[in-house]
Design an enzyme around this catalytic site. Structure first.
Site, mmCIF file in Angstrom:
data_model
loop_
_atom_site.group_PDB
_atom_site.id
_atom_site.type_symbol
_atom_site.label_atom_id
_atom_site.label_comp_id
_atom_site.label_asym_id
_atom_site.label_seq_id
_atom_site.Cartn_x
_atom_site.Cartn_y
_atom_site.Cartn_z
ATOM 1 N N THR A 62 23.729 -24.886 2.314
ATOM 2 C CA THR A 62 22.723 -25.670 3.015
ATOM 3 C C THR A 62 22.307 -25.016 4.336
ATOM 4 O O THR A 62 21.501 -25.580 5.061
ATOM 5 C CB THR A 62 23.225 -27.090 3.295
ATOM 6 O OG1 THR A 62 24.581 -27.014 3.724
ATOM 7 C CG2 THR A 62 23.144 -27.942 2.050
ATOM 8 N N GLY A 63 22.889 -23.883 4.647
ATOM 9 C CA GLY A 63 22.426 -23.176 5.837
ATOM 10 C C GLY A 63 23.369 -23.243 7.019
ATOM 11 O O GLY A 63 22.958 -23.003 8.150
ATOM 12 N N GLU A 79 17.895 -34.143 -29.502
ATOM 13 C CA GLU A 79 17.097 -34.052 -28.271
ATOM 14 C C GLU A 79 16.006 -35.115 -28.239
ATOM 15 O O GLU A 79 15.779 -35.757 -27.215
ATOM 16 C CB GLU A 79 16.481 -32.656 -28.121
ATOM 17 C CG GLU A 79 17.499 -31.535 -27.941
ATOM 18 C CD GLU A 79 18.533 -31.814 -26.872
ATOM 19 O OE1 GLU A 79 18.207 -32.472 -25.866
ATOM 20 O OE2 GLU A 79 19.700 -31.403 -27.061
HETATM 21 P P1 ADP Z 1 26.368 -22.305 3.885
HETATM 22 O O1 ADP Z 1 26.973 -21.547 4.997
HETATM 23 O O2 ADP Z 1 25.958 -23.688 4.255
HETATM 24 O O3 ADP Z 1 27.145 -22.281 2.619
HETATM 25 P P2 ADP Z 1 24.356 -20.273 4.099
HETATM 26 O O4 ADP Z 1 23.947 -20.492 5.492
HETATM 27 O O5 ADP Z 1 25.277 -19.151 3.844
HETATM 28 O O6 ADP Z 1 24.973 -21.601 3.494
HETATM 29 O O7 ADP Z 1 23.050 -20.141 3.201
HETATM 30 C C1 ADP Z 1 22.919 -19.167 2.210
HETATM 31 C C2 ADP Z 1 21.494 -18.695 2.102
HETATM 32 O O8 ADP Z 1 20.656 -19.730 1.617
HETATM 33 C C3 ADP Z 1 20.893 -18.316 3.426
HETATM 34 O O9 ADP Z 1 21.153 -16.986 3.740
HETATM 35 C C4 ADP Z 1 19.411 -18.567 3.219
HETATM 36 O O10 ADP Z 1 18.791 -17.492 2.564
HETATM 37 C C5 ADP Z 1 19.406 -19.740 2.289
HETATM 38 N N1 ADP Z 1 19.305 -21.014 3.030
HETATM 39 C C6 ADP Z 1 20.230 -21.994 3.043
HETATM 40 N N2 ADP Z 1 19.814 -23.038 3.797
HETATM 41 C C7 ADP Z 1 18.607 -22.708 4.277
HETATM 42 C C8 ADP Z 1 17.669 -23.375 5.134
HETATM 43 N N3 ADP Z 1 17.923 -24.601 5.629
HETATM 44 N N4 ADP Z 1 16.514 -22.739 5.433
HETATM 45 C C9 ADP Z 1 16.262 -21.524 4.943
HETATM 46 N N5 ADP Z 1 17.096 -20.840 4.141
HETATM 47 C C10 ADP Z 1 18.253 -21.408 3.796
HETATM 48 ZN ZN ZN Z 2 22.872 -34.584 -25.766
#
Ligand code: ADP
Ligand code: ZN
Length: 638
Positions: free
Chosen positions: A224-225, A442
């Protein structure tokens, strides 16, 4: 907790077949991520790529040259691809054991390659190492004992680098991430923008007596970023960035984890102001004394050390610790006390607007065709994390290149979404009885879902296998999955049972197959949750089981889960059965009532293999009055 139901219900019930479902396929996103990541401290061959991605590159003809090292365990690869901006780049690939056909493959694709043998030791070195090694060993042992008071306590001074923190440390935090690259998680972003302003102008805060938190805990599902946010603060504030994963502290030997923590914080305070990012903090921060087999001394020591260190810097001189976890419920409460991780920031899966924002961020550097609507794509992808969305566009770009297109069109985007949700498409089955059975199964899902008011609309029905499913019915999920009503849950159960019900009605009881096992699992889970968690049975509104049904060793305490009497357990079982039996009857009734149109749809489906929702509804509407899905629905079940 809603996420669990969400995943269980939305994604999985569209499957036919014995499956482990594709949500796990999301790890592709990590591959896509690592590939462009450049570690700063090395000067050669710094990008990395997973082996799977490498094979894909090979297929696409993007690999120019390969140098194999360490008995083909590692390769340095020269590649150039549209993703890499068509510039030749040197990339490191770790080759898994058992990838022995690689050389043959390289020959097949006519790739220029070279295998570099492990260095040829000359005789002297061989002899010397035979003699020297034991001496060194004995000597080493001696030294080790002499310094034993430093070990495990001494950490930093230990002769063996074992207690050194393995944190990646980037002096100039060129993490490349700015706040502009992050979308859909505005509250968390706002919180962090404030931290940046503190790091830049601490006086502004200290002068009014404001204290900046030492520790911020980012809580939320993977992808989730969270990492992105931590990187962005370091970059925006221009301070050093230490990044370490909690699992790196968990060692076999007692004391080493603690020594690493000490070392990390020592480095951090020498470089203050700075950001220390601890990913997967639950690996160290789990509640002490919990889990199977009693405490784990090593982990407890590590955690204690972490607590001590966080208390250590009395007033915050600028070391800000950012922890990330998706299991805040299993963290030791001591970690959450004031002065430690006293601020919690929740990072949720993005909503529709968030998804549009994230898609825009990741579409910035890609040629997207005019027929692609990011808004529509966002509508189609509830439950996707930022990482999933990034991965989606990346997959679409790869597909576009594969089809030799100069921009990404709707076709590639849809195919990429299907791949991510359902797995990679296989070849359709030969025409035979099984295929007919799958078609009925299905259509059984599709028809029950369509005639029930409280069920999502059918998006498409297909007999093209995907992942381990032999056929799939896709539904367009409603945006808000956070609150599901009782009638919606019942509709889900009925629809999930619809596949098997069709088999039963059309082919007769003896011909029912194993194909519905996954459906049955979903149904049982849902029904059980209705009884034990949502108070939706005649046992009453009692939470009999909690959300956290994860294994005990993850930190949940033992014997805490089921606290009801045996007589209640019996009632739970009988209520679960009652719900499922009711829904099965309903499903069979719907199939019987609509037999003519089902037969018709199946014939057409066998012909065209994939039928979209509109066509299906068209056929259906000439035979049945379809419900207005928006109208209120009153459940008759009790
Ligand atoms: P977490 O640490 O929460 O597991 P990450 O920050 O490592 O997730 O996210 C992995 C990748 O997913 C990032 O490098 C980016 O490319 C994409 N990503 C995840 N969340 C976002 C967001 N809110 N906005 C833009 N890109 C995102
Ligand atoms: Zn089924």
């Amino acid at each position: 907790m809603w996420r669990n139901i969400f995943r269980n219900t939305i994604f999985s019930f569209i499957l036919f077949g014995v499956t482990t479902f594709g949500v796990k396929n999301f790890s592709i996103s990590e591959a896509a991520e690592t590939q462009n990541k450049v570690e700063l401290n090395q000067n050669v061959a710094t990008s990395r790529m997973t082996y799977g991605r490498f094979l894909e590159y090979l297929e696409m003809g993007w690999i120019k040259q390969v140098d194999l090292y360490d008995n083909s365990r590692n390769a340095i690869v020269e590649a150039s691809s549209p993703e890499l901006g068509n510039r030749p780049q040197t990339i490191r690939v770790e080759i898994p054991v058992g990838a022995s056909q690689l050389i043959q493959k390289l020959k097949e694709y006519n790739i220029d390659f070279d295998a570099h043998p492990a260095e040829n030791k000359n005789l002297w070195i061989t002899v010397a190492s035979n003699v020297l090694l034991p001496i060194l060993f004995v000597g080493g042992l001696f030294y080790f004992f002499q310094n034993s008071e430093n070990f495990p306590g001494g950490g930093g001074q230990s002769q063996m680098n074992i207690g050194k923190s393995t944190a990646r440390f980037e002096k100039r935090p060129d993490t490349g991430v700015v706040f502009k690259d992050i979308a859909g998680i505005d509250e968390a972003k706002a919180e962090f923008e404030e931290i940046v302003s503190f790091l830049k102008q601490p006086d502004k805060y200290t002068i009014v007596g404001a204290k900046i938190p030492k520790g911020i805990l980012l809580v939320g599902p993977p992808g989730t970023g969270k990492t992105l946010l931590a990187k962005a603060i370091a970059n925006e504030a221009g301070v050093p960035f230490f990044s370490v994963s909690g699992s790196e502290f968990v060692e076999m030997f007692i004391g080493i984890g603690a020594a690493r923590v000490r070392d990390l914080f020592k480095k951090a305070s020498e470089n203050a102001p700075c950001i220390v990012f601890i990913d997967e903090i639950d690996a160290v921060g789990r509640e002490r004394g919990a889990g199977v087999g009693g405490g784990n001394d090593e982990r407890e020591q590590t955690l204690n050390q972490l607590l001590t260190e966080m208390d250590g810097f009395k007033e915050n001189k600028g070391v800000i610790v950012v922890g990330a976890t998706n299991r805040v419920d299993i963290l030791d409460s001591a970690l959450l006390r004031p002065g430690r991780f006293d601020r919690q920031v929740t990072v949720n899966l993005p909503d529709r607007l968030g998804r549009i924002g994230i898609l825009k961020v990741h579409a910035r550097n890609k040629p997207i065709g005019d027929d692609v609507s990011l808004v529509q794509l966002a509508n189609r992808t509830p439950g996707f994390s930022g990482a999933d969305l990034a991965n989606l566009l990346n997959e679409a770009a790869i597909l576009a290149t594969r089809y030799k297109k100069s921009s990404i069109t709707r076709n590639e985007v849809n195919e990429a979404a299907d791949r991510i949700i359902g797995g990679i498409a296989g070849t359709p089955m030969e025409d035979n009885k099984n295929k007919r059975l799958v078609a009925y199964h299905e259509v059984g899902h599709a028809i029950t879902g369509s005639v029930l008011k409280s069920h999502d609309e059918v998006e498409k029905i297909t007999l093209v296998p995907r992942g381990s499913a032999k056929g799939l019915t896709w539904f367009t999920p409603e945006e808000d999955q956070s609150l599901l009503s009782r009638s919606e849950l019942l509709a889900r159960i009925i629809t999930t049972l619809g596949g098997r019900a069709a088999e039963q009605v059309v082919f007769g009881n003896p011909e029912v197959t194993t194909g519905a096992s996954n459906d049955l699992q979903q149904v049982t889970n849902l029904a059980r949750q209705m009884v034990t968690r949502f108070g939706m049975s005649n046992i009453g509104p009692i939470a009999l089981e909690d959300d956290n049904s994860g294994p005990v060793f993850l930190g949940g305490s033992m014997g805490q889960g089921d606290t009801y009497a045996e007589s209640i357990a019996d009632r739970i079982d009988s209520q679960v059965c009652k719900i499922i039996n009711y829904c099965e009857e309903k499903a069979i009734e719907i199939i019987k009532d609509n037999r003519v149109v089902i037969d018709l749809t199946v014939e057409r489906l066998l012909d065209i293999e994939t039928m979209d929702g509109d066509e299906f509804r068209n056929i259906l509407s000439t035979y049945t009055v379809l419900p207005d899905k928006k109208a209120p629905y009153i459940s008759k079940f009790d």
